[in-house]
Design a protein around this motif. Sequence first.
Motif, PDB file in Angstrom:
ATOM      1  N   GLU A  79      -9.242   7.377   4.138  1.00  0.00           N
ATOM      2  CA  GLU A  79      -8.057   7.920   3.474  1.00  0.00           C
ATOM      3  C   GLU A  79      -7.798   7.221   2.148  1.00  0.00           C
ATOM      4  O   GLU A  79      -8.013   6.022   2.004  1.00  0.00           O
ATOM      5  CB  GLU A  79      -6.824   7.774   4.381  1.00  0.00           C
ATOM      6  N   GLU A  80      -7.311   7.983   1.181  1.00  0.00           N
ATOM      7  CA  GLU A  80      -6.990   7.434  -0.133  1.00  0.00           C
ATOM      8  C   GLU A  80      -5.791   6.502  -0.026  1.00  0.00           C
ATOM      9  O   GLU A  80      -4.754   6.858   0.535  1.00  0.00           O
ATOM     10  CB  GLU A  80      -6.692   8.588  -1.091  1.00  0.00           C
ATOM     11  N   VAL A  81      -5.926   5.299  -0.581  1.00  0.00           N
ATOM     12  CA  VAL A  81      -4.860   4.297  -0.515  1.00  0.00           C
ATOM     13  C   VAL A  81      -3.961   4.363  -1.741  1.00  0.00           C
ATOM     14  O   VAL A  81      -2.748   4.270  -1.647  1.00  0.00           O
ATOM     15  CB  VAL A  81      -5.453   2.880  -0.365  1.00  0.00           C
ATOM     16  N   PHE A  82      -4.547   4.501  -2.907  1.00  0.00           N
ATOM     17  CA  PHE A  82      -3.823   4.486  -4.182  1.00  0.00           C
ATOM     18  C   PHE A  82      -3.099   3.158  -4.386  1.00  0.00           C
ATOM     19  O   PHE A  82      -1.932   3.092  -4.744  1.00  0.00           O
ATOM     20  CB  PHE A  82      -2.861   5.671  -4.272  1.00  0.00           C
ATOM     21  N   GLY A  83      -3.845   2.099  -4.171  1.00  0.00           N
ATOM     22  CA  GLY A  83      -3.360   0.747  -4.384  1.00  0.00           C
ATOM     23  C   GLY A  83      -4.556  -0.156  -4.639  1.00  0.00           C
ATOM     24  O   GLY A  83      -5.709   0.265  -4.470  1.00  0.00           O
ATOM     25  N   PRO A  84      -4.337  -1.419  -5.021  1.00  0.00           N
ATOM     26  CA  PRO A  84      -5.435  -2.323  -5.383  1.00  0.00           C
ATOM     27  C   PRO A  84      -6.129  -2.892  -4.147  1.00  0.00           C
ATOM     28  O   PRO A  84      -6.079  -4.103  -3.872  1.00  0.00           O
ATOM     29  CB  PRO A  84      -4.725  -3.409  -6.191  1.00  0.00           C
ATOM     30  N   VAL A  85      -6.795  -2.016  -3.418  1.00  0.00           N
ATOM     31  CA  VAL A  85      -7.397  -2.384  -2.131  1.00  0.00           C
ATOM     32  C   VAL A  85      -8.864  -1.951  -2.134  1.00  0.00           C
ATOM     33  O   VAL A  85      -9.174  -0.770  -2.331  1.00  0.00           O
ATOM     34  CB  VAL A  85      -6.660  -1.713  -0.954  1.00  0.00           C
ATOM     35  N   LEU A  86      -9.758  -2.905  -1.895  1.00  0.00           N
ATOM     36  CA  LEU A  86     -11.194  -2.641  -1.844  1.00  0.00           C
ATOM     37  C   LEU A  86     -11.715  -2.936  -0.442  1.00  0.00           C
ATOM     38  O   LEU A  86     -11.470  -4.014   0.100  1.00  0.00           O
ATOM     39  CB  LEU A  86     -11.931  -3.507  -2.866  1.00  0.00           C
ATOM     40  N   SER A  87     -12.430  -1.973   0.120  1.00  0.00           N
ATOM     41  CA  SER A  87     -12.997  -2.112   1.465  1.00  0.00           C
ATOM     42  C   SER A  87     -14.506  -2.307   1.364  1.00  0.00           C
ATOM     43  O   SER A  87     -15.199  -1.481   0.764  1.00  0.00           O
ATOM     44  CB  SER A  87     -12.697  -0.856   2.301  1.00  0.00           C
ATOM     45  N   PHE A 137       7.293  -3.578  -8.541  1.00  0.00           N
ATOM     46  CA  PHE A 137       6.592  -3.104  -7.341  1.00  0.00           C
ATOM     47  C   PHE A 137       5.130  -3.578  -7.345  1.00  0.00           C
ATOM     48  O   PHE A 137       4.189  -2.790  -7.210  1.00  0.00           O
ATOM     49  CB  PHE A 137       6.673  -1.580  -7.270  1.00  0.00           C
ATOM     50  N   PHE A 138       4.948  -4.868  -7.491  1.00  0.00           N
ATOM     51  CA  PHE A 138       3.615  -5.457  -7.578  1.00  0.00           C
ATOM     52  C   PHE A 138       3.048  -5.732  -6.188  1.00  0.00           C
ATOM     53  O   PHE A 138       3.783  -6.097  -5.258  1.00  0.00           O
ATOM     54  CB  PHE A 138       3.663  -6.754  -8.382  1.00  0.00           C
ATOM     55  N   TYR A 139       1.728  -5.562  -6.065  1.00  0.00           N
ATOM     56  CA  TYR A 139       1.021  -5.824  -4.812  1.00  0.00           C
ATOM     57  C   TYR A 139      -0.241  -6.614  -5.132  1.00  0.00           C
ATOM     58  O   TYR A 139      -0.941  -6.307  -6.109  1.00  0.00           O
ATOM     59  CB  TYR A 139       0.654  -4.510  -4.109  1.00  0.00           C
ATOM     60  N   LYS A 140      -0.516  -7.620  -4.341  1.00  0.00           N
ATOM     61  CA  LYS A 140      -1.650  -8.491  -4.631  1.00  0.00           C
ATOM     62  C   LYS A 140      -2.979  -7.749  -4.491  1.00  0.00           C
ATOM     63  O   LYS A 140      -3.156  -6.958  -3.554  1.00  0.00           O
ATOM     64  CB  LYS A 140      -1.646  -9.696  -3.690  1.00  0.00           C
ATOM     65  N   PRO A 141      -3.922  -8.007  -5.394  1.00  0.00           N
ATOM     66  CA  PRO A 141      -5.271  -7.453  -5.227  1.00  0.00           C
ATOM     67  C   PRO A 141      -5.817  -7.828  -3.856  1.00  0.00           C
ATOM     68  O   PRO A 141      -5.766  -8.998  -3.462  1.00  0.00           O
ATOM     69  CB  PRO A 141      -6.058  -8.112  -6.351  1.00  0.00           C
ATOM     70  N   CYS A 193      -8.836  -2.749  -9.155  1.00  0.00           N
ATOM     71  CA  CYS A 193      -7.494  -3.101  -9.626  1.00  0.00           C
ATOM     72  C   CYS A 193      -7.084  -2.352 -10.891  1.00  0.00           C
ATOM     73  O   CYS A 193      -5.994  -2.575 -11.409  1.00  0.00           O
ATOM     74  CB  CYS A 193      -7.410  -4.601  -9.875  1.00  0.00           C
ATOM     75  N   SER A 194      -7.937  -1.475 -11.383  1.00  0.00           N
ATOM     76  CA  SER A 194      -7.587  -0.698 -12.562  1.00  0.00           C
ATOM     77  C   SER A 194      -6.352   0.145 -12.274  1.00  0.00           C
ATOM     78  O   SER A 194      -6.310   0.909 -11.307  1.00  0.00           O
ATOM     79  CB  SER A 194      -8.769   0.199 -12.953  1.00  0.00           C
ATOM     80  N   HIS A 195      -5.328  -0.006 -13.121  1.00  0.00           N
ATOM     81  CA  HIS A 195      -4.033   0.651 -12.915  1.00  0.00           C
ATOM     82  C   HIS A 195      -3.547   0.443 -11.479  1.00  0.00           C
ATOM     83  O   HIS A 195      -3.041   1.371 -10.832  1.00  0.00           O
ATOM     84  CB  HIS A 195      -4.100   2.137 -13.259  1.00  0.00           C
ATOM     85  N   ALA A 196      -3.715  -0.775 -10.980  1.00  0.00           N
ATOM     86  CA  ALA A 196      -3.289  -1.146  -9.627  1.00  0.00           C
ATOM     87  C   ALA A 196      -3.886  -0.227  -8.565  1.00  0.00           C
ATOM     88  O   ALA A 196      -3.274   0.032  -7.534  1.00  0.00           O
ATOM     89  CB  ALA A 196      -1.763  -1.169  -9.528  1.00  0.00           C
ATOM     90  N   GLY A 197      -5.098   0.253  -8.829  1.00  0.00           N
ATOM     91  CA  GLY A 197      -5.779   1.109  -7.862  1.00  0.00           C
ATOM     92  C   GLY A 197      -5.278   2.531  -7.819  1.00  0.00           C
ATOM     93  O   GLY A 197      -5.698   3.314  -6.961  1.00  0.00           O
ATOM     94  N   GLN A 198      -4.406   2.911  -8.743  1.00  0.00           N
ATOM     95  CA  GLN A 198      -3.803   4.243  -8.729  1.00  0.00           C
ATOM     96  C   GLN A 198      -4.626   5.224  -9.557  1.00  0.00           C
ATOM     97  O   GLN A 198      -4.182   5.739 -10.580  1.00  0.00           O
ATOM     98  CB  GLN A 198      -2.363   4.169  -9.240  1.00  0.00           C
ATOM     99  N   GLY A 199      -5.839   5.471  -9.084  1.00  0.00           N
ATOM    100  CA  GLY A 199      -6.734   6.390  -9.764  1.00  0.00           C
ATOM    101  C   GLY A 199      -7.601   7.094  -8.745  1.00  0.00           C
ATOM    102  O   GLY A 199      -8.156   6.457  -7.842  1.00  0.00           O
ATOM    103  N   TYR A 245      -4.186  -7.276 -17.021  1.00  0.00           N
ATOM    104  CA  TYR A 245      -5.113  -6.208 -16.639  1.00  0.00           C
ATOM    105  C   TYR A 245      -4.500  -5.265 -15.606  1.00  0.00           C
ATOM    106  O   TYR A 245      -4.745  -4.071 -15.636  1.00  0.00           O
ATOM    107  CB  TYR A 245      -6.399  -6.803 -16.081  1.00  0.00           C
ATOM    108  N   MET A 246      -3.705  -5.823 -14.683  1.00  0.00           N
ATOM    109  CA  MET A 246      -3.127  -5.008 -13.604  1.00  0.00           C
ATOM    110  C   MET A 246      -1.619  -5.108 -13.589  1.00  0.00           C
ATOM    111  O   MET A 246      -1.060  -6.202 -13.566  1.00  0.00           O
ATOM    112  CB  MET A 246      -3.691  -5.441 -12.247  1.00  0.00           C
ATOM    113  N   GLY A 247      -0.974  -3.942 -13.589  1.00  0.00           N
ATOM    114  CA  GLY A 247       0.472  -3.877 -13.515  1.00  0.00           C
ATOM    115  C   GLY A 247       0.946  -3.524 -12.113  1.00  0.00           C
ATOM    116  O   GLY A 247       0.247  -3.754 -11.125  1.00  0.00           O
ATOM    117  N   PRO A 248       2.135  -2.926 -12.003  1.00  0.00           N
ATOM    118  CA  PRO A 248       2.725  -2.635 -10.699  1.00  0.00           C
ATOM    119  C   PRO A 248       2.255  -1.298 -10.136  1.00  0.00           C
ATOM    120  O   PRO A 248       1.664  -0.466 -10.838  1.00  0.00           O
ATOM    121  CB  PRO A 248       4.217  -2.557 -11.013  1.00  0.00           C
TER     122      PRO A 248
END
Length: 485
Positions: free
Chosen positions: A387-395, A368-372, A284-290, A329-332
């Motif tokens: 594939e890269e998601v670039f969102g707060p998504v953990l598989s 533009f918030f998305y739930k962890p 969820c760091s930077h909404a997964g945008q890393g 901790y997590m933004g949009p």
Amino acid sequence: MTDKAPDRRLLIDGRLSGTAATFASVNPATGAVLGHAPDAGPAEAEAAIAAARNAFDTTSWATDRDLRARCLDQLHGVLVDHKEELRALTITEVGAPHQLTTGAQLEEPIGVVRWYADLLPTYEFSRDLGVHEARGARHHRWVEKEAAGVVAAIIPYNYPNQIALAKLAPALAAGCTVVLKGAPDTPLVTLALGELIAEHTDIPPGVVNVLSSSGAAAGELMTTHKDVDVVTFTGSTATGRRIMAAASGTVKRVFLELGGKSPMVVLDDADLQAVSMMAAFMSCSHAGQGCAICTRLLVPRARHDEIVEMVAGGLAHIPVGDPTDPAVYMGPLISERQRVKVDAMVQRAVADGAKLVCGGERMPGPGFFYKPTLLAGVDPDSEIAQEEVFGPVLSVIPYDDEAEAIRIANNSAYGLSGAVFSASDERAVGVARRIRSGTFSINGGSYFAPDSPFGGYKQSGVGREYGLEGLAEFLETKTFGAVAK
């Protein structure tokens, strides 16, 4: 929350200017227009490249080490002096939580400028090879490092300060001149950097030029122009492939820092509670945008359900909301477009057989918030695992033994980062060495600092940022031979 920022100007050949056309920058936490940026096209890109070429070819910038060191020192001081202004703009334009601006979003990148400013006076730009005998005579040989030339630097939206300065500081230290183009989603913070350079440093006109544009034309010209010697790009792998192909027409040097699908490997002797909490917060760091975030959690099959429950508990405690709030901790996500993309990938993953444990939906309200989001029992060959998601998504992906864990970790077109956890550092390092990745964390260790090279294997990129290797990306090697006296 402030929803207004000053409109910004381009920096071309030492002059700040606007354009007839502008485009809006949106605050991703509210959806409101934050400010406007000049919409540079081919004409502005051409002018910026010409300015950079002229500054490189006709001034002493490339050869005057003392001037470069002084200017980098000034730039560091200016960034420190204007840190709070840049922090406020980064929070509102990037959607980066205040917490992140004390680290990788702002304060750590300012430290990168300091590191290269301190390195420059002592860096060895020449190396003596001694004398050798050839053709009946003695010859003295030596090697010199010199600036590679004009650099086109194109950056993404997710960490605009960090990525801009990771390119700009070593390029300037090397003696290059630069055309820097900000991302369409976050132009104002990059333009603000250009304004600080123009107004508060002695960096000569044309040495740094800063552009913003809503379309692709300016960037395309930067990657194909005959007067550009080096292209450095951070962004998606798909765009990186196109840039590499475009640059081949003039055989440019290309440095690419691209996507990632990094694995976090949990070995059977790891502290599962600690690892689960770390995995939850990292995703969820930077909404997964890393690009270097670990988004694949590889766990022993026998402990899969237990770990999933722990990670879900960690995600439930992630503070999500207004990025100006120091407790958040997590933004949009950066845009509604990105939120739609993330949600579509999650829904396809569920349709493909992954179990949705939590999240998987947009959050109500503005912005533009998305739930962890946590997906369990993920097929390692599925889209969500590849594939890269670039969102707060953990598989979460189960494995049967260590060899399979390594095989799954390497089952990716990417190789940017990764992590491994074990009760034994020796065992963890052994696993890390078998995974093809440019950076790796051992039991939570941090590798990220100005002196440590960062970059990837495979389709995660070509070249390295930071450290001595980051400076080398902007240097050419010239070998000399002279008849010995």
